[in-house]
Structures are given as structure tokens and as C-alpha cells.
Motif scaffolding. Structure first.
Motif, short mmCIF file in Angstrom:
data_model
loop_
_atom_site.label_atom_id
_atom_site.label_comp_id
_atom_site.label_asym_id
_atom_site.label_seq_id
_atom_site.Cartn_x
_atom_site.Cartn_y
_atom_site.Cartn_z
N VAL A 1 0.90 -1.53 -0.23
CA VAL A 1 0.41 -0.11 0.47
C VAL A 1 0.71 1.26 0.32
O VAL A 1 0.49 2.24 -0.79
CB VAL A 1 -0.85 0.02 0.76
N ALA A 2 1.38 1.31 1.01
CA ALA A 2 2.90 2.17 1.08
C ALA A 2 3.34 2.38 -0.22
O ALA A 2 3.35 3.96 -1.31
CB ALA A 2 4.29 2.39 1.75
N CYS A 3 3.90 1.58 -1.63
CA CYS A 3 4.47 1.84 -3.23
C CYS A 3 3.09 2.58 -3.49
O CYS A 3 3.62 3.48 -4.38
CB CYS A 3 4.94 0.25 -3.18
N VAL A 4 2.16 2.06 -3.82
CA VAL A 4 0.66 2.86 -4.70
C VAL A 4 0.81 3.79 -3.77
O VAL A 4 0.91 5.13 -4.45
CB VAL A 4 -0.48 2.29 -4.09
N ILE A 5 1.01 4.27 -3.35
CA ILE A 5 0.74 5.56 -2.22
C ILE A 5 1.63 6.38 -2.82
O ILE A 5 1.90 7.92 -3.16
CB ILE A 5 0.63 5.82 -0.65
N VAL A 6 3.01 6.30 -3.04
CA VAL A 6 4.18 7.12 -3.01
C VAL A 6 4.38 6.71 -4.57
O VAL A 6 4.13 7.68 -5.25
CB VAL A 6 5.40 6.20 -2.40
N GLY A 7 3.86 5.98 -5.86
CA GLY A 7 3.81 6.18 -6.76
C GLY A 7 2.89 7.17 -7.14
O GLY A 7 3.49 8.21 -7.65
N ALA A 8 1.71 7.09 -6.75
CA ALA A 8 0.93 8.47 -6.80
C ALA A 8 1.19 9.72 -6.33
O ALA A 8 0.96 10.76 -7.26
CB ALA A 8 -0.42 7.89 -6.03
N ILE A 9 1.79 9.33 -5.20
CA ILE A 9 3.01 11.23 -5.47
C ILE A 9 3.74 11.68 -5.94
O ILE A 9 3.62 12.54 -6.11
CB ILE A 9 3.54 11.61 -3.87
#
Length: 118
Positions: A37-45
Motif C-alpha cells: 500500500v505504501a508503494c502505491v501511495i508513494v507512486g501516486a505522490i
């Protein structure tokens, strides 16, 4: 009658309980999914921020999003290895050339002795 020496069971040699193993595997799975989930959020940021080397950072996040669920499922289903002596005894007993030991007569069997003091 001669008493046999008492051999205590070491707790450190005891296997972990099924419940403890399950809880450990569940915790590991939840932590790995949290990293995903952190990878998804960081990718979006990162897409919104447009940092230098965006392609590198997005590819790292993409690899994390693809590999982590696969590894999490493998590790969540992983169980500790079986005891070596159980496997070794089973393997050696099938491939021995000698005959199995004969059962002991009732007089020859060791008897269970319980000492009780009044």
C-alpha cells in the motif's frame, strides 16, 4: 527395581504452537501488504510531484506492487520445516535390510513406575 534417570524436556527444543505460528504468519502478511500500500501511495505522490528520474522511482514502486503480494502469500503459507529426526527415521526404516525388531514379551517390557509418598 532400578529407577530410570529423569530426563527433563527442554522448552527451547519444543516446537512453537500452531496458534503462534499462525499469528506470526498473519502479522508478516499484514506488514508486507502495508508495504505494498505504501508503494502505491508513494507512486501516486511521485506522479503528482514529477521528481527527477521519475521512471526509475515508478519502476521500483511497480516492482514492489507486483512482487510483494506474491512473496506475502508464499511466506504466509510457509510452515516451519519438519523435525529432521522424524524424517530420518521414516526414511531409514523403509530402506533397512535388517528385519524389524520383535515385540517384547510382557515380562521383558519396561514397566511404568509411579512413586507416591503417603
Amino acid at each position: 527395581m532400578k529407577r530410570q534417570a529423569y530426563q527433563p524436556i527442554l522448552i527451547t527444543d519444543a516446537a512453537r504452537s500452531q496458534g503462534d505460528q499462525l499469528n506470526s504468519r498473519q502479522r508478516r502478511y499484514v506488514v508486507m501488504m502495508g508495504v505494498r500500500v505504501a508503494c502505491v501511495i508513494v507512486g501516486a505522490i511521485l506522479v503528482g510531484a514529477q521528481p527527477p528520474l521519475l521512471w526509475l522511482w515508478l519502476s521500483l514502486c511497480g516492482v514492489g506492487m507486483v512482487l510483494i503480494p506474491w512473496l506475502a502469500v508464499l511466506l504466509a503459507n510457509d510452515r516451519p520445516p519438519k523435525e529432521e529426526h522424524r524424517l530420518a527415521n521414516r526414511f531409514h526404516s523403509r530402506h533397512r535390510d535388517e528385519a524389524p525388531p520383535m515385540s517384547l514379551a510382557a515380562e521383558e517390557r519396561p514397566h511404568r513406575v509411579i512413586d507416591v509418598e503417603p
